[in-house]
Design a protein around this motif. Structure first.
Motif, PDB file in Angstrom:
ATOM      1  N   UNK A  13       5.568  16.916  14.952  1.00  0.00           N
ATOM      2  CA  UNK A  13       6.919  17.342  15.344  1.00  0.00           C
ATOM      3  C   UNK A  13       7.398  16.538  16.555  1.00  0.00           C
ATOM      4  N   UNK A  14       8.642  16.079  16.477  1.00  0.00           N
ATOM      5  CA  UNK A  14       9.219  15.318  17.569  1.00  0.00           C
ATOM      6  C   UNK A  14       8.825  13.854  17.586  1.00  0.00           C
ATOM      7  N   UNK A  15       8.089  13.402  16.558  1.00  0.00           N
ATOM      8  CA  UNK A  15       7.613  12.021  16.512  1.00  0.00           C
ATOM      9  C   UNK A  15       8.090  11.336  15.236  1.00  0.00           C
ATOM     10  N   UNK A  16       7.952   9.989  15.223  1.00  0.00           N
ATOM     11  CA  UNK A  16       7.919   9.273  13.947  1.00  0.00           C
ATOM     12  C   UNK A  16       6.537   9.586  13.400  1.00  0.00           C
ATOM     13  N   UNK A  17       6.421  10.379  12.327  1.00  0.00           N
ATOM     14  CA  UNK A  17       5.124  10.950  11.974  1.00  0.00           C
ATOM     15  C   UNK A  17       4.157   9.948  11.339  1.00  0.00           C
ATOM     16  N   UNK A  18       2.893  10.029  11.780  1.00  0.00           N
ATOM     17  CA  UNK A  18       1.841   9.272  11.115  1.00  0.00           C
ATOM     18  C   UNK A  18       1.347  10.093   9.930  1.00  0.00           C
ATOM     19  N   UNK A  19       0.931   9.421   8.880  1.00  0.00           N
ATOM     20  CA  UNK A  19       0.588  10.129   7.638  1.00  0.00           C
ATOM     21  C   UNK A  19      -0.585   9.453   6.933  1.00  0.00           C
ATOM     22  N   UNK A  20      -1.240  10.197   6.088  1.00  0.00           N
ATOM     23  CA  UNK A  20      -2.327   9.649   5.280  1.00  0.00           C
ATOM     24  C   UNK A  20      -1.747   8.625   4.302  1.00  0.00           C
TER      25      UNK A  20
END
Length: 383
Positions: free
Chosen positions: A27-34
């Motif tokens: 939340x609040x980020x450019x999200x990192x993802x698998x």
């Protein structure tokens, strides 16, 4: 759905589905993802990447693989400086004879700090490919970031300094679940669009026809932002000398009505920032309420519209929020500060001003966090 609704939907889905990766919460980020590294590897297959000599990649964690791909292909890698505090770009310069392991380190946030040199405005950067992070994106190329506007500003600044051209391609790298339908009416004229979307399973060419920002829109830049980004001052000075209109958002002469409203509301915002223990008042540490003394019976005589402001950073002071409200010319008649709960409530005499406050404050970065702003639940149920 608003931009903020879409952001929340993506962040919550990534966390709930187990797709979120470090740093968390997303939340609040450019999200990192698998699967981010797999998606980044697809960059090598794009012809626009093969042709590019200088590549600008944002510093977000999910784009680490894109930075590594640029370094391994021996391209000039440019990374924006954090929050543009010390300039626009850093150029990543690996040591001579760097091994694969050293290049991997250069692509990390720590490596960006250790192996970079600043690129000034006169560094003659010519960016051939731009890679940005996103919270959500549509197959048409509409992009939603985390709400702070830095990617849009970085691109506008690159246009201003001649580092990108109209046909410079823009790529974003996201998880498949971040590719959503986004209504075009949510886009502003300063929003950056993308030409390619890379996911762990797909490469999407958007063929987006919507024009990208043509430069810095000074009428949307505040004095506060100008103060925080030194390079912006230099660009403004250059454009002013070139004869361009560089009037800031809060420099436009207010109308007579606005002037009267501002004068009548000065006393609302002039009180001390710290709650004072007085007979019958809340003790220090309790919600801090300020209102116009001349409107003690306001609630009983006038219809009030309340705006909820959430996601207030713990370090933020009430004076900083009041300063932003003054700057945006959306001064409330009453401010209920609940800093311990990371929120505040703003009360307005008319709904139009309240809605303008929501629009102006939504996603605004104060104290390092993007605000969440909406009409309070009681107002939404009424309407």
């Amino acid at each position: 759905a608003s931009k903020w609704d879409i952001r929340e939907k993506v962040w919550e889905h990534l966390e709930a589905s187990g797709l979120a990766e470090f740093p968390r919460p997303v939340h609040g980020r450019i999200p990192n993802f698998k699967g981010s590294l797999q998606a980044c590897c697809s960059l090598r297959e794009l012809e626009v990447f093969s042709r590019a000599r200088e590549v600008k990649v944002d510093p977000d964690k999910p784009l680490e693989g894109a930075r590594l791909a640029a370094l391994q292909a021996r391209k000039t890698l440019l990374v924006p400086t954090p929050r543009l505090r010390t300039g626009l770009f850093n150029r990543i310069v690996p040591p001579p004879g760097a091994t694969k392991e050293v290049l991997r380190k250069c692509a990390t946030s720590q490596g960006v700090k250790e192996f970079s040199v600043p690129v000034g405005l006169d560094g003659k950067a010519q960016v051939d490919l731009v890679v940005v992070g996103s919270v959500a994106v549509s197959e048409k190329g509409w992009r939603i970031g985390k709400g702070e506007g830095y990617a849009d500003m970085e691109y506008a600044m690159m246009v201003s300094m001649g580092a990108v051209q109209e046909d410079t391609p823009v790529v974003t790298i996201v998880h498949d679940c971040q590719v959503l339908d986004i209504a075009e009416e949510l886009l502003d004229d300063h929003d950056l669009t993308v030409d390619y979307i890379l996911t762990p399973t797909r490469t999407i060419q958007t063929n987006c026809k919507r024009p990208k920002p043509q430069g810095i829109m000074w009428h949307k830049v505040s004095s506060e932002m100008l103060g925080k980004i030194p390079i912006l001052k230099t660009l403004r000075s250059r454009e002013k000398q070139a004869g361009k209109d560089v009037t800031l958002r809060d420099e436009h002469p207010p109308s007579a009505n606005t002037s009267r409203a501002a004068l009548s509301n000065k006393k609302v915002m002039a009180a001390n920032t710290q709650p004072r223990a007085a007979p019958g008042s809340a003790p220090v540490g309790q919600p801090h309420v300020e209102s116009d003394p001349g409107n003690a019976r306001l609630e009983g005589s006038v219809s009030i519209t309340t705006v909820y402001v959430g996601n207030l950073p713990a370090s933020l002071r009430v004076s900083e929020l009041k300063s932003a409200l003054r700057e945006l010319q959306v001064i409330p008649v009453r401010l209920n500060w609940q800093g311990a709960q990371h929120r505040a409530f703003l009360e307005y005499r008319d709904k139009g001003t309240a809605l303008r406050a929501v629009s102006s404050l939504q996603g605004l970065s104060l104290g390092g966090g993007a605000l969440r702003v909406e009409l309070a639940k009681s107002q939404r149920s009424k309407g």
